[in-house]
Motif scaffolding. Sequence first.
Motif, PDB file in Angstrom:
ATOM      1  N   THR A 129       0.851  -1.187   0.000  1.00 23.01           N
ATOM      2  CA  THR A 129       0.000   0.000   0.000  1.00 23.01           C
ATOM      3  C   THR A 129       0.888   1.239   0.000  1.00 23.01           C
ATOM      4  O   THR A 129       2.088   1.166   0.285  1.00 23.01           O
ATOM      5  N   THR A 161      -2.802   0.991  -3.734  1.00 19.74           N
ATOM      6  CA  THR A 161      -2.085  -0.279  -3.651  1.00 19.74           C
ATOM      7  C   THR A 161      -1.132  -0.297  -4.837  1.00 19.74           C
ATOM      8  O   THR A 161      -1.379   0.375  -5.845  1.00 19.74           O
ATOM      9  N   GLN A 167      -3.216   1.274  -7.999  1.00 18.58           N
ATOM     10  CA  GLN A 167      -4.668   1.437  -8.066  1.00 18.58           C
ATOM     11  C   GLN A 167      -5.070   2.277  -6.871  1.00 18.58           C
ATOM     12  O   GLN A 167      -4.753   1.952  -5.721  1.00 18.58           O
ATOM     13  N   THR A 175      -7.126   3.697  -3.979  1.00 23.21           N
ATOM     14  CA  THR A 175      -8.141   3.115  -3.098  1.00 23.21           C
ATOM     15  C   THR A 175      -8.946   4.170  -2.342  1.00 23.21           C
ATOM     16  O   THR A 175     -10.018   3.900  -1.849  1.00 23.21           O
ATOM     17  N   TYR A 176      -8.400   5.383  -2.218  1.00 20.34           N
ATOM     18  CA  TYR A 176      -9.100   6.489  -1.556  1.00 20.34           C
ATOM     19  C   TYR A 176      -8.460   7.797  -2.013  1.00 20.34           C
ATOM     20  O   TYR A 176      -7.248   7.864  -2.183  1.00 20.34           O
ATOM     21  N   ASN A 222     -13.496  10.963  -3.516  1.00 22.87           N
ATOM     22  CA  ASN A 222     -13.238   9.648  -4.106  1.00 22.87           C
ATOM     23  C   ASN A 222     -13.457   9.603  -5.620  1.00 22.87           C
ATOM     24  O   ASN A 222     -13.727   8.548  -6.178  1.00 22.87           O
ATOM     25  N   LYS A 267     -10.967   7.209  -6.911  1.00 21.37           N
ATOM     26  CA  LYS A 267     -11.017   5.835  -6.408  1.00 21.37           C
ATOM     27  C   LYS A 267     -11.235   4.854  -7.552  1.00 21.37           C
ATOM     28  O   LYS A 267     -12.100   5.037  -8.394  1.00 21.37           O
ATOM     29  N   GLY A 268     -10.403   3.805  -7.577  1.00 22.34           N
ATOM     30  CA  GLY A 268     -10.502   2.773  -8.596  1.00 22.34           C
ATOM     31  C   GLY A 268      -9.628   3.036  -9.822  1.00 22.34           C
ATOM     32  O   GLY A 268      -9.395   2.126 -10.609  1.00 22.34           O
TER      33      GLY A 268
END
Length: 130
Positions: A56, A74, A85, A87-88, A93, A96-97
């Motif tokens: 992370t 991550t 990627q 994550t937050y 957000n 995010k993703g």
Amino acid sequence: MKKILFLMILFFPIVLSSCSSDDDDWIDLNPEDIVGTWSTGIEGTHKYIKFESDGTGYYALLSGATFVSNYLFTYQISGDKINIQITYSDDGNKLKGQKRVWECLFSKDVLKIKDGSLENGTYKRLGYDE
């Protein structure tokens, strides 16, 4: 005068051979060596990345001491690339993703991200984490 010229000619090749290119110091990325905190500096707009040993990490873009943006991610290392990627993120957000690939050059204490992304820059190691 001839002695000085002779000495300059004699020592010139020695001086050139003792200088090494930054490219000679680049090594392969690996998860153990990347763990730690990295920064592009502390003046003006600067960037900060922290890689944890569990895969992370954290990224922040700052203007002086003010956060412009930051996110958690991550990561996995593949060759000279760090695949992340998100994550937050602090922007509600919206990030995010998202996936990003950082193409890198790496030496023991320098990480250069060079792929055209917001995170581009030359980062110096601030410290090792355990």
